[in-house]
Design an enzyme around this catalytic site. Sequence first.
Site, mmCIF file in Angstrom:
data_model
loop_
_atom_site.group_PDB
_atom_site.id
_atom_site.type_symbol
_atom_site.label_atom_id
_atom_site.label_comp_id
_atom_site.label_asym_id
_atom_site.label_seq_id
_atom_site.Cartn_x
_atom_site.Cartn_y
_atom_site.Cartn_z
ATOM 1 N N ASP A 113 7.562 5.327 -7.835
ATOM 2 C CA ASP A 113 8.532 6.142 -7.111
ATOM 3 C C ASP A 113 9.750 6.503 -7.927
ATOM 4 O O ASP A 113 10.001 5.929 -8.969
ATOM 5 C CB ASP A 113 9.017 5.357 -5.899
ATOM 6 C CG ASP A 113 8.195 5.690 -4.707
ATOM 7 O OD1 ASP A 113 7.402 6.623 -4.811
ATOM 8 O OD2 ASP A 113 8.343 5.007 -3.692
ATOM 9 N N ASN A 151 -4.094 1.571 -8.806
ATOM 10 C CA ASN A 151 -3.093 1.605 -9.871
ATOM 11 C C ASN A 151 -2.489 0.238 -10.154
ATOM 12 O O ASN A 151 -1.735 0.067 -11.096
ATOM 13 C CB ASN A 151 -1.998 2.616 -9.530
ATOM 14 C CG ASN A 151 -1.373 2.338 -8.186
ATOM 15 O OD1 ASN A 151 -1.878 1.498 -7.440
ATOM 16 N ND2 ASN A 151 -0.289 3.005 -7.871
ATOM 17 N N ASP A 179 3.963 -4.309 -6.172
ATOM 18 C CA ASP A 179 3.840 -2.880 -6.017
ATOM 19 C C ASP A 179 4.646 -2.527 -4.770
ATOM 20 O O ASP A 179 5.018 -3.422 -4.011
ATOM 21 C CB ASP A 179 2.355 -2.551 -5.839
ATOM 22 C CG ASP A 179 2.128 -1.128 -5.468
ATOM 23 O OD1 ASP A 179 2.779 -0.268 -6.071
ATOM 24 O OD2 ASP A 179 1.307 -0.872 -4.584
#
Lengths: 1229, 337
Positions: A741, A866, A450
């Site tokens: 992102d 997440n 991540d």
Amino acid sequence: MDKLQHRKQVSKLIYDRTPMDLAELAVAEAVRMKPLPGNRTATCVTAEGWADASKLTWEVRANSRQHYRRCRKRSFLCFRWGRCADNAVRSYKYSPLTFLPLTLFEQFHRVANIYFLLMVVMQSVPAISSLRWYTTAIPLILVLMVRGLKDLASDLARRKSDSQINSQSCDVLDSQRFCTVMWKDLCVGDVVRVHKNQIIPADLLLLCSSEHYSLCYVETADIDGETNLKYRQALSITHNELTSEPSEKGLADFDGVAFCEEPNHRLYTFRGYLRWRGEDHVLNNEHILLRGTVLRNTEFAYGLAVYAGADSKILRNCGKLRVKLTHVDRLLNKVVIGIFVFVLLLSFFMAIGHGVFESQVARDAPALSALTPNGDFIYSAFLTFWSYVIVLSPLIPMALYITFDVVHVVHSLFINWDVEMRWEKNDSPARARNTSLNEQLGQVGHLLSDKTGTLTQNHLLFRQCCIAGRIYGDASISVEETQQMDLSWNPFASGQLFMSAPELVQQLKARRCPFSKEFFTALALCHTVMPERSKEGIAYKASSPDEEALVGAARDLGWVFHSRTRDNLTVLELGVTREYRVLAHLEFTSQRRRMSVLVREPGGGLKLYCKGADMVILERLLSGCPCLEDTERALESFAQACLRTLCVAVRGVPEELWEGWSKILTQAETMATSERDSTLETLYEDMECDLLTVLNTKAMLCTHMQLLGATAIEDRLQEGVPETIEMLRKAGLKIWVLTGDKTETAVNIGYFSKLLDPDTSLLEGQELREILHSADPGYSVSKARQADAWCVNKEMVWAKTALVISGPELAEFDKEPGIGAKLMGLAAQCQSVLCCRVTPGQKADIVQLIRKHSSSITLAIGDGANDVNMIKTAHIGVGIAGVEGGQAVQNADFSLAQFRFLQRLLLVHGRWSYRRISFFLLYFIHKTCNFALVNIWFSFFNGFSAQSMYENWFIAMYTAMYTSFPIQLFALFEQDVSAEGSLRCPELYKVGPRHQLFNPLTIAAMLAQTLFTSLVFFFIPYGVFHDSPLDYQTMAVTVSMAAIFCVDAEIVLLTRYWTLFNAIFLCISFSFFFSVTRLTQQPRLFLLAPDDYFFVGVSEKAFADPLVWLTALLAGWTAALPALIAFTVNIIISGPDKHRVHTISTPQLTEFRSKVKRIDSGRRSPRATSRTAGKGDVITSGTARHRGEPLLEDKLTADNGAIDLKMMPRDRRLPPLPPREPKPCEARV
Amino acid sequence: MSKEVGTENRPDNTAFTQQRLPAWQPMLSAGIVIPGFVLIGLAFIGIGVALFVTSRNIQVLERDYTGVERDSFCYGCSDLKVKNCKCNLNFTLDKLFEGPVFFYYGLSNYFQNYRQYGNSKDANQLSGDKEYFTEPDESCAPYERVGDVPIAPCGALPNSMFNDTFKLYQMVNGTRVEVPFDGKGISWWTDYNIKYRNPPGTPLSKAFEGTTNPPFWPRPAYELDTTDPSNNGFINQDFLVWMRRAALPDFRKLYRRITEGEYAKGLPAGKYTLVIGYNYPVRAFNGKKKVVFSNVSWMGGKNKFLGIAYLVIGSMCVVMSIVMLIVYAKFKFPDEE
């Protein structure tokens, strides 16, 4: 009651409809229903919650302690009765009485143990008993004992922690008086008083509290790891009735009955109603104080215990860790099963041999033929089969699994104990939560990471802002070098503002610029932060670090968010207290990607402050909005500097609009409260869109959104991230970064974190699509690239390429069959892979993709909720115990405080574990098989009669005592290369991902060696004993000696790291053999039990016989020869490499953290940003459900919005700013 | 974030927990292992030579007397029907057969290590426990009882005791002079003193009352050696030697030693006759019987195998080290330059 029926009707209605028309329906229903005052929005209710209210069967009667004492859950053996649990936690499994039966029962769940028990039973059948019963029983008992002791120890620890929890005290109402009792004595139906900062003892229904409106605040860090405070509120009926009179009396008279769901594990939902004084009041999650949360900012809260102890949600929610099998485990199981089948086959062949021998040879020998039962050689062969199963049972490494367990646990402890993996800053050491995956850490091929919070710190700093088009602060100056502004005029300044913009401060102090004033007012008002006042100042409890940074920045610059009540927000604006009345709170969701707050200013005006992702906000602005271009330019520059950006906007709201809108809102909220359906979230969302767009045009009354500016927050890379990534890449790991992102941000981060080299080219978008759709991806790309690169070598072209895939593209590829394999093939050749804008679900899908298309071990690392999917899906999940909640850690196999510790976890602990465990397993199987296989060769010379080659005691002790300690110590301490050396030469790690140490080939080589060894063990003594006066028993001792010699010689060759323990235990186990053998062959023991100690006097004679020694020595040596040759060849061939590592590893410690000065490389500053990352613009309402990566852009809505905005009228209340004035504030300075 | 951070979670910083236990890490290079290999090989060759020489110096005289072949001296006796058959083995020694001379009988294709055979005895009975004289262990079956009378010693192993007899005569000036055999101490000390005991009671025959002899035995256990009570019954040396099972189907067992009188130094050169009382049947299962005269060294009897094995393994080590040296020279020297 009619309300309940009404709801049933509604349920039925809604159940049959699609979510689309639910919105209408909900509004209609809301109008009809009488609103319940004081209730807020429902949070999350599952769809089945609508279905029927008849599920609310859990009935709790307040103040009826005696009743619930009677129906307490009890159990005796397997019988259970009673309905509700008491509040004691019983995580222990055994009582003194049940320990033995239970632990045995559990242990005999293992097939191996049952098998050996069967062996013991078979051994006591005289007809087939080829070994005495204790040869299997002793190792079995040892194994059971070790396991039992382990269970007992952990159970005792559980008991201890249980009693600590159970003996905490709480206040319970007992006939008009609160008295202090222990947690375990709390009962369902008790009224409980909880003090400030106390842990809530059971799931309570909040009745009232000492605060206004019976609000109370809880911290749920222990449940979901979120550090922000959440509020809970009592029903207004209980609040009104119970706080009016002296509380004890009122509470003692309280006789409401709560009907709710049966105890369940759903932490975020609660359904039920309170029946009191003939009326039903609907209850939801907002009325419940969960066990394990902490009461904050509230003097007292009174609650009714609804679920106690084992029924409480948190205890119901305690999941079990899944059992993950490692690659090595699976292979080992196959080997063991293979050995088992081999044993059966061998026994079968031996039985045939026996039959043949009986019928051909023994028939003629009167001494033997008489022994065949009834002369039936087939029956005799049948018996012999079982005898061989017994004789060969030592082939199955019984002690292996338990030893393996112990080794795993100690390896995990080593990880927990490593001081170099402890983060000083928050005192958090590394934790191995799953103790059986250690060796797999040494085999990781794909690292999926991540970004936010994992690669970056997620400790956010307010670095820049753009107000009315003008940029303040300079992010190119690093945090350390930023000059602190003089904020001494502000008593609340924390000194944590790393922004240098004196002109802004001057402007603010002079109150010259309405834009900057509004900007900071927005920052101080539009959030969900809870302030905590202490002597030092104000601390903010925020659910997302972004909010904390923004509110903190506003505070440092003079807009101090001071306190929050239900309806009011107090802000000290440059020392002036201003109270804003909160009219509406439009919560953040990941779809909306913005939040707003509607307030009434002290002056009486209504304003809506909104902040959110730049794209969402910009779409909602009127075209031609002043400073728009400048702001967009500023946003771009922020993005290039890798800063997270948010836009802030404001609009004035006319009274008329508010009045109309608030009605619908109230109705909708009531509806939501009473019905609690997730579809209402959509309704709510629509409401808010109306506010921003539709209503504007319809009513033609209100103002448009006014852009105030943008904030830029820096999320710095964690310490040592580039170095770690570089090192892991050298170690051969394929690193994939999966982030929510934007592509640009992710690529920037990729360059800074050395995931991509400066000259790496990106393969993305259309080009990628073309390649994937072409027949031969590898070929076409190299051809395509050849045009602009001289390099003809295909691999060279690929080595410097990174794959960039976005979430929508992934979803697209998902639909086409066969693309996945192509993608993986492409990714395998590329340097690294960046996946941008992926959802949590997609993260897990990517892990699945890798698992499906390659045999490599995947490791997923992340820090937020997440990442949980991904962490659970990967072979190994690592959670970063960071700023975000503990959910990632809860679901992870390992937890680390910082990303950089990963290099030590993998390259040092993982590599060692893999090496240790591989050699341990190979050696263990080798040592058990080689000595047991001798029986086969011996069979050819004893008429396949299942005569054991060894003394029974030797078999019993061999694995347990003579040979177990050195290899166990090897498995614990072995280091071929020191920790520093491992980190210096990351290439050494490559052995693991390639499965080089424990694979079918090495196992086959080991088995071949085993075969050779057993042949030597038998045939060298055979040569000596053949046609000699030496007897069988002497030969048995000779072969045993040879086995011990060989096994010890091999461990000596294997061990490269000789600690004192290794040497001592090698000597001990070596001498054990001689002393125990001598001891069991004592005359005294023989006199006690002639049948068990019939080897009397053999060792005495054999150990003094040079011939026996010479034979054993030769056999042992010859058997160890292959190992020795392999060892020598290994040194000759790889010697210099290893040598290099050793010589470099001087005792100086390598500095683990990066000391490398960050050098700005042109436009790329070494910072990370994520404008739209998971937490980036999360301004949550405080519930974890809203967390998560923002979903894909809702293009349709955005377009509509833009069209509508164009038609919007001008603002009436806010003075319109000159449209052609780009920097209004500057002009006035 | 608070600046003061606790240290309660700090793990112990000890050598053990940090995996920094002081350790010796042998730095092995080709320069050490190849010479080491050679040295070990040489040591093995040394032992091998010593064993080989020792073994060569041992004199052995071995004669098969199964009597299968027609020209064999025991041919007449190999027929089972002939009872109390005797046959003579004549041999001539050219030189002194150095003493002490051990005399063995050898059997081949005889599976004394057959599991059921080896278990077919009663250890308790043999250790003199009277209980087991009346109730022999089941493991003795089918040689447990004759009719209702229990057998002592029971079981197939005792039952099949070797019962050929040997007498050695030297032909001195045409007369036969008996070479004295020493039958004492040919069994293990532990067997004689601990493992096997006669049942209590004198005379021995009384102790064996109520039992019968094994079916193959011509006489009961208490008559194995009537001349010497310390060699009678279960502690008869020949019985003990028989009861110690051989490791492999071809084996020899010590029968007597020649340690007395003028023969203590060995058997002088001359002509000898070994008179064999041929009782034990082996032809049925293709067994072979032989007699062996041998003297012994520190390593026991003649054993060519071990010396040769040592030599082979030793030279293999040396050869291996040469191969490794070549490999090393070929692959590594260019690198290091």
